[in-house]
Write a protein that holds these residues in place. Structure first.
Motif, short mmCIF file in Angstrom:
data_model
loop_
_atom_site.label_atom_id
_atom_site.label_comp_id
_atom_site.label_asym_id
_atom_site.label_seq_id
_atom_site.Cartn_x
_atom_site.Cartn_y
_atom_site.Cartn_z
N CYS A 25 21.67 55.94 32.84
CA CYS A 25 22.79 55.14 33.33
C CYS A 25 22.40 54.35 34.56
O CYS A 25 21.86 54.91 35.51
CB CYS A 25 23.97 56.05 33.66
SG CYS A 25 24.73 56.77 32.21
N TYR A 27 24.88 52.06 35.86
CA TYR A 27 26.17 51.84 36.52
C TYR A 27 26.23 50.48 37.21
O TYR A 27 26.81 50.33 38.29
CB TYR A 27 26.45 52.97 37.53
CG TYR A 27 26.38 54.37 36.95
CD1 TYR A 27 27.11 54.73 35.82
CD2 TYR A 27 25.57 55.35 37.53
CE1 TYR A 27 27.05 56.02 35.29
CE2 TYR A 27 25.51 56.64 37.01
CZ TYR A 27 26.24 56.96 35.90
OH TYR A 27 26.18 58.24 35.38
N ALA A 57 23.73 55.28 28.19
CA ALA A 57 25.02 55.67 27.61
C ALA A 57 25.99 54.50 27.71
O ALA A 57 26.38 54.09 28.80
CB ALA A 57 25.58 56.88 28.35
N ILE A 66 31.85 56.73 32.10
CA ILE A 66 31.63 57.72 33.16
C ILE A 66 32.06 57.11 34.49
O ILE A 66 32.71 57.75 35.31
CB ILE A 66 30.14 58.12 33.24
CG1 ILE A 66 29.62 58.58 31.88
CG2 ILE A 66 29.92 59.20 34.31
CD1 ILE A 66 28.09 58.60 31.77
N HIS A 178 25.78 60.34 22.12
CA HIS A 178 25.74 61.24 23.28
C HIS A 178 26.69 62.41 23.05
O HIS A 178 27.90 62.30 23.29
CB HIS A 178 26.11 60.47 24.55
CG HIS A 178 25.62 61.11 25.81
ND1 HIS A 178 25.28 62.44 25.88
CD2 HIS A 178 25.39 60.60 27.06
CE1 HIS A 178 24.87 62.72 27.14
NE2 HIS A 178 24.92 61.62 27.85
N HIS A 181 25.87 66.91 27.86
CA HIS A 181 26.22 66.68 29.27
C HIS A 181 27.70 66.84 29.60
O HIS A 181 28.18 66.22 30.55
CB HIS A 181 25.74 65.29 29.72
CG HIS A 181 24.25 65.19 29.74
ND1 HIS A 181 23.56 64.03 29.99
CD2 HIS A 181 23.30 66.14 29.56
CE1 HIS A 181 22.27 64.26 29.95
NE2 HIS A 181 22.08 65.53 29.68
N PHE A 183 30.23 65.70 28.15
CA PHE A 183 31.07 64.56 27.78
C PHE A 183 31.90 64.94 26.55
O PHE A 183 31.86 66.08 26.10
CB PHE A 183 30.20 63.31 27.58
CG PHE A 183 29.49 62.89 28.85
CD1 PHE A 183 30.17 62.86 30.07
CD2 PHE A 183 28.15 62.54 28.86
CE1 PHE A 183 29.53 62.49 31.25
CE2 PHE A 183 27.50 62.17 30.03
CZ PHE A 183 28.19 62.13 31.23
N LEU A 269 26.05 71.23 30.11
CA LEU A 269 26.74 70.82 31.35
C LEU A 269 28.26 70.77 31.18
O LEU A 269 28.92 69.84 31.63
CB LEU A 269 26.21 69.47 31.85
CG LEU A 269 24.69 69.36 32.06
CD1 LEU A 269 24.31 67.98 32.60
CD2 LEU A 269 24.18 70.43 33.00
N TRP A 278 16.15 75.26 35.74
CA TRP A 278 15.26 74.12 35.98
C TRP A 278 13.83 74.58 36.20
O TRP A 278 13.57 75.46 37.02
CB TRP A 278 15.70 73.32 37.21
CG TRP A 278 17.09 72.77 37.17
CD1 TRP A 278 18.15 73.20 37.91
CD2 TRP A 278 17.58 71.69 36.37
NE1 TRP A 278 19.28 72.45 37.61
CE2 TRP A 278 18.95 71.52 36.68
CE3 TRP A 278 16.99 70.85 35.41
CZ2 TRP A 278 19.74 70.55 36.07
CZ3 TRP A 278 17.79 69.89 34.81
CH2 TRP A 278 19.14 69.75 35.15
N TRP A 302 13.60 66.24 30.54
CA TRP A 302 13.80 67.08 31.72
C TRP A 302 12.49 67.65 32.23
O TRP A 302 11.90 68.54 31.63
CB TRP A 302 14.81 68.21 31.49
CG TRP A 302 16.17 67.67 31.20
CD1 TRP A 302 16.79 67.66 30.00
CD2 TRP A 302 17.06 67.03 32.12
NE1 TRP A 302 18.02 67.06 30.09
CE2 TRP A 302 18.22 66.67 31.38
CE3 TRP A 302 17.00 66.73 33.47
CZ2 TRP A 302 19.29 66.01 31.98
CZ3 TRP A 302 18.07 66.07 34.05
CH2 TRP A 302 19.21 65.74 33.31
N ARG A 326 12.88 60.05 34.86
CA ARG A 326 12.43 59.80 36.23
C ARG A 326 10.94 59.46 36.29
O ARG A 326 10.51 58.69 37.15
CB ARG A 326 12.77 60.98 37.13
CG ARG A 326 14.24 60.90 37.55
CD ARG A 326 14.67 62.07 38.41
NE ARG A 326 15.42 63.02 37.63
CZ ARG A 326 16.32 63.86 38.13
NH1 ARG A 326 16.58 63.86 39.43
NH2 ARG A 326 16.97 64.70 37.36
C1 536 Z 1 21.77 63.37 34.41
N1 536 Z 1 22.93 62.60 34.27
C2 536 Z 1 23.20 62.18 33.01
C3 536 Z 1 24.13 61.25 32.72
C4 536 Z 1 24.80 60.55 33.79
C5 536 Z 1 24.51 60.98 35.16
C6 536 Z 1 23.49 62.00 35.40
C7 536 Z 1 24.43 60.90 31.33
O1 536 Z 1 24.12 61.64 30.43
N2 536 Z 1 25.05 59.78 31.09
C8 536 Z 1 21.79 64.57 35.25
C9 536 Z 1 22.53 65.67 34.92
C10 536 Z 1 22.48 66.79 35.72
C11 536 Z 1 21.66 66.82 36.82
C12 536 Z 1 20.89 65.72 37.15
C13 536 Z 1 20.94 64.59 36.34
#
Ligand code: 536
Length: 362
Positions: A25, A27, A57, A66, A178, A181, A183, A269, A278, A302, A326
């Protein structure tokens, strides 16, 4: 034998290698529309050498965002901007994919760098989230989501199907739903978020119904020859592991029968009580188990940062695809450096010719 830099074919689509730019994302959209930010960001990632790039997403309806800055595909007007992004990704040599989502009870937040909390209801940018049950993610959250009626469920499933049709019109070759997470889809599956007593709550099969029907609705509009994939949270890491890997495997059997071609093994999540373990590569063993049990190709992400480890996961048949996020923000040319480290032939060839020409003899 398969390795990080061997091609991967799924349905009618062949990726040049197993490295995927995971959906991330940004944003940065306004009213769901992409702009110059996305027009630079996505071609940049594609030029770095990934095989597949999955655009962030993208909301299937405004209330499914989001944050107010999410990209969207809830109207035909959104197609044109994404078509240009698709062209930029292809020009970089990657297959263009997109993730479609609905944030459910986690909708209507500020971006993480502004706190990531729900926008207060007295703010004109806020809206009432939708969820399987009227339960907020954070117990003390004042913006309580509205429990969806069956008509709401049908409408959101139609929104997914319409957005999938638009994604194909924009030229995307790969679709990820998706379902992770915390959602909307993941909350239907979760005992922490779904206390319904109708056909969408209770047993695992009932809690999976929203996901199965959504896949069926999307599969009916998304072209048969193109991959349809899901990102699913594979375990709820709360004390009792309310959703186990066995549950995920059962759900994926149903989703496979509904038309899913590959799973991106992710995080649930669904509750702040989760203790995510982690560690580098920590989801790989779960992804491998899902691959063996379901017969579906799998990828995961991850804390995968090391090229030799990523290569070994593919060589050893643990993963089909390696999703990086990342690692690619840190260095969009990660695939080029990985190719050099793994000593593949002509490593510069993972980059576009105007870069590769100069680097081949460097
Ligand atoms: C990853 N996140 C995933 C998102 C949006 C924001 C952050 C998504 O699936 N759209 C994340 C989750 C938990 C910890 C760190 C990063």
């Amino acid at each position: 034998m398969a390795s990080l830099f061997s091609p991967f074919t799924l349905k009618g689509v062949t990726l040049r290698n197993r490295i995927v730019a995971s959906p991330m994302c940004q944003y940065q959209a306004v009213d769901g529309f992409v702009n110059d930010w996305h027009g630079v960001h996505y071609p940049m990632l594609a030029r770095g050498g990934v095989g597949l790039l999955v655009v962030e997403a993208t909301a299937v309806s405004p209330e499914g965002r989001i944050t107010p800055g999410d990209t969207g595909l809830w109207s035909d007007a959104h197609v044109e901007g994404l078509r240009r992004i698709v062209q930029g990704i292809r020009a970089g040599g990657a297959v263009p994919g997109i993730q479609l989502g609905h944030a459910g009870r986690k909708a209507g937040c500020t971006p993480p760098w502004e706190g990531g909390k729900p926008v207060p209801r007295d703010d004109p940018r806020s809206w009432a989230p939708l969820a399987p049950s009227a339960l907020p993610y954070m117990p003390d959250e004042p913006n309580i989501p509205r429990e969806m009626t069956v008509a709401d469920i049908r409408r959101v499933q139609q929104d997914f199907a319409d957005a999938a049709r638009r994604a194909s019109e924009a030229g995307f070759d790969w679709l990820e739903l998706h379902f992770a997470h915390g959602f909307l889809a993941q909350t239907f599956l979760s005992r922490h978020a779904n206390t319904r007593t109708d056909a969408y709550g209770g047993s695992l099969e009932n809690r999976a119904r929203f996901l199965i029907e959504t896949v069926q609705a999307v599969r009916a509009t998304w072209p048969d020859h193109l991959p349809l994939t899901v990102r699913l949270g594979v375990v709820e890491f709360d004390e009792g592991m309310a959703q186990s890997a066995d549950d995920a495997i059962q759900v994926l059997h149903w989703l496979k029968a509904a038309g899913v071609d590959l799973v991106d093994a992710g995080l649930a999540l669904t509750t702040p009580a989760e203790q995510v373990p982690w560690a580098p590569n920590f989801l790989v063993p779960l992804a491998q188990r899902i691959r063996a049990a379901t017969g579906l190709p799998v990828g995961t992400s991850w804390q995968i940062t090391d090229a030799a480890q990523a290569d070994a996961f593919v060589l050893e048949g643990k993963l089909d695809l390696v999703y990086l996020a990342r690692s690619l923000l840190a260095n969009p040319h990660w695939p080029y450096l990985a190719a050099k480290e793994l000593k593949i032939d002509a490593p510069a060839s993972v980059l576009p010719t105007p870069y590769a020409y100069w680097l081949q003899s460097w």
